[in-house]
Design a protein around this motif. Sequence first.
Motif, PDB file in Angstrom:
ATOM      1  N   MET A   1       0.899  -1.060  -0.089  1.00  0.00           N
ATOM      2  CA  MET A   1       0.055  -0.135  -0.008  1.00  0.00           C
ATOM      3  C   MET A   1       0.996   1.231  -0.049  1.00  0.00           C
ATOM      4  SD  MET A   1      -1.456   0.177   3.795  1.00  0.00           S
ATOM      5  CE  MET A   1      -2.379   1.668   3.573  1.00  0.00           C
ATOM      6  N   GLU A   2       0.349   2.466  -0.222  1.00  0.00           N
ATOM      7  CA  GLU A   2       0.947   3.594  -0.330  1.00  0.00           C
ATOM      8  C   GLU A   2       0.286   4.514   0.588  1.00  0.00           C
ATOM      9  OE1 GLU A   2       0.949   4.738  -4.392  1.00  0.00           O
ATOM     10  OE2 GLU A   2       2.783   3.843  -4.876  1.00  0.00           O
ATOM     11  N   LEU A   3       1.175   5.519   1.313  1.00  0.00           N
ATOM     12  CA  LEU A   3       0.871   6.656   1.908  1.00  0.00           C
ATOM     13  C   LEU A   3       1.077   7.953   1.598  1.00  0.00           C
ATOM     14  CD1 LEU A   3       2.237   5.447   5.728  1.00  0.00           C
ATOM     15  CD2 LEU A   3      -0.062   5.070   4.835  1.00  0.00           C
ATOM     16  N   ALA A   4       0.111   8.800   1.318  1.00  0.00           N
ATOM     17  CA  ALA A   4       0.281  10.050   0.864  1.00  0.00           C
ATOM     18  C   ALA A   4       0.907  11.008   1.855  1.00  0.00           C
ATOM     19  CB  ALA A   4      -1.288  10.814   0.624  1.00  0.00           C
ATOM     20  N   ILE A   5       2.071  11.740   1.256  1.00  0.00           N
ATOM     21  CA  ILE A   5       2.892  12.590   1.745  1.00  0.00           C
ATOM     22  C   ILE A   5       2.367  13.889   1.766  1.00  0.00           C
ATOM     23  CG2 ILE A   5       5.425  13.513   2.131  1.00  0.00           C
ATOM     24  CD1 ILE A   5       6.381  10.960   0.833  1.00  0.00           C
ATOM     25  N   ASN A   6       2.166  14.609   2.850  1.00  0.00           N
ATOM     26  CA  ASN A   6       1.464  15.977   2.893  1.00  0.00           C
ATOM     27  C   ASN A   6       2.495  17.003   2.323  1.00  0.00           C
ATOM     28  OD1 ASN A   6       0.985  18.679   4.643  1.00  0.00           O
ATOM     29  ND2 ASN A   6      -0.916  17.449   4.892  1.00  0.00           N
ATOM     30  N   GLY A   7       1.625  17.937   1.436  1.00  0.00           N
ATOM     31  CA  GLY A   7       2.600  18.838   0.594  1.00  0.00           C
ATOM     32  C   GLY A   7       3.506  18.269  -0.366  1.00  0.00           C
ATOM     33  N   SER A   8       3.190  17.242  -0.965  1.00  0.00           N
ATOM     34  CA  SER A   8       4.262  16.550  -1.930  1.00  0.00           C
ATOM     35  C   SER A   8       3.137  15.900  -2.754  1.00  0.00           C
ATOM     36  CB  SER A   8       5.139  15.842  -1.245  1.00  0.00           C
ATOM     37  OG  SER A   8       5.797  14.998  -2.123  1.00  0.00           O
ATOM     38  N   ALA A   9       3.370  15.626  -4.034  1.00  0.00           N
ATOM     39  CA  ALA A   9       2.918  14.718  -5.003  1.00  0.00           C
ATOM     40  C   ALA A   9       3.542  13.339  -4.871  1.00  0.00           C
ATOM     41  CB  ALA A   9       3.055  15.143  -6.334  1.00  0.00           C
ATOM     42  N   ASN A  10       4.619  12.863  -4.261  1.00  0.00           N
ATOM     43  CA  ASN A  10       5.075  11.684  -3.815  1.00  0.00           C
ATOM     44  C   ASN A  10       4.174  10.811  -2.963  1.00  0.00           C
ATOM     45  OD1 ASN A  10       7.267  12.390  -5.791  1.00  0.00           O
ATOM     46  ND2 ASN A  10       8.372  13.191  -4.204  1.00  0.00           N
ATOM     47  N   LYS A  11       4.351   9.772  -3.240  1.00  0.00           N
ATOM     48  CA  LYS A  11       3.684   8.791  -2.317  1.00  0.00           C
ATOM     49  C   LYS A  11       4.801   7.670  -1.806  1.00  0.00           C
ATOM     50  CE  LYS A  11      -0.916   8.884  -3.743  1.00  0.00           C
ATOM     51  NZ  LYS A  11      -2.249   8.170  -4.150  1.00  0.00           N
ATOM     52  N   LEU A  12       4.665   7.314  -0.300  1.00  0.00           N
ATOM     53  CA  LEU A  12       5.271   6.437   0.158  1.00  0.00           C
ATOM     54  C   LEU A  12       4.931   4.964   0.315  1.00  0.00           C
ATOM     55  CD1 LEU A  12       8.166   6.519   1.848  1.00  0.00           C
ATOM     56  CD2 LEU A  12       6.711   6.902   3.972  1.00  0.00           C
ATOM     57  N   SER A  13       5.592   4.074  -0.158  1.00  0.00           N
ATOM     58  CA  SER A  13       5.221   2.697  -0.467  1.00  0.00           C
ATOM     59  C   SER A  13       5.632   2.067   1.042  1.00  0.00           C
ATOM     60  CB  SER A  13       5.931   1.879  -1.553  1.00  0.00           C
ATOM     61  OG  SER A  13       5.517   0.728  -1.374  1.00  0.00           O
TER      62      SER A  13
END
Length: 201
Positions: A1-13
Amino acid sequence: MELAINGSANKLSVSDEVFGREFNEDLIHQVVVAYRNAGRSGTKAQKTRAEVNGTTKKSKKQKGGGARHGALTAPIFVGGGVTFAAKPRSFAQKVNRKMYRAAMQAILSELNRQGRLTVVEAFDLDATSTKSLISKLKGLETGKRPLIVTEEASEHLYLSARNLPYVEVRDVQGLDPASLVGADTVVITADAVKKIEEWLA
């Protein structure tokens, strides 16, 4: 699954095992209670009627004086012993490592499902400033009781949060189930997420 990073378009797997586990209320309750009990000193002590300082001689004659009493060390008298006196004891409860890790996984997963887990790239202050920390937290809409988790809490961040009664700062090593459960929002850095994943996976 992925977590959204606040203030960024990137996501954390991240691992589904750590951040996508099913909620287990009984397990979490048991681990939180055990953690809090481990912090209790258990040093309360009272004296029984045999231990209080005083004579055990009969206080007055048996008949003709109203109620019949013996020694004044009895619990019914002021200064007497306590009926069921408290004694030093340990409140520790056994929780094995597998249960503890499972409870931490379930708590983090539930925080994520409820939208109470905010992941940021980094969270630090250039100088010790409570005002700067307050404004930073307002921008993240953390609620009244935020918990800030970083890989290694800096001195500036710790000192800035010290005067705020409901704001807690923890590094990954100092993270515990009671602080996670009690927080309105958990603000966690991406590096801390990876370190937690290595610890709990």
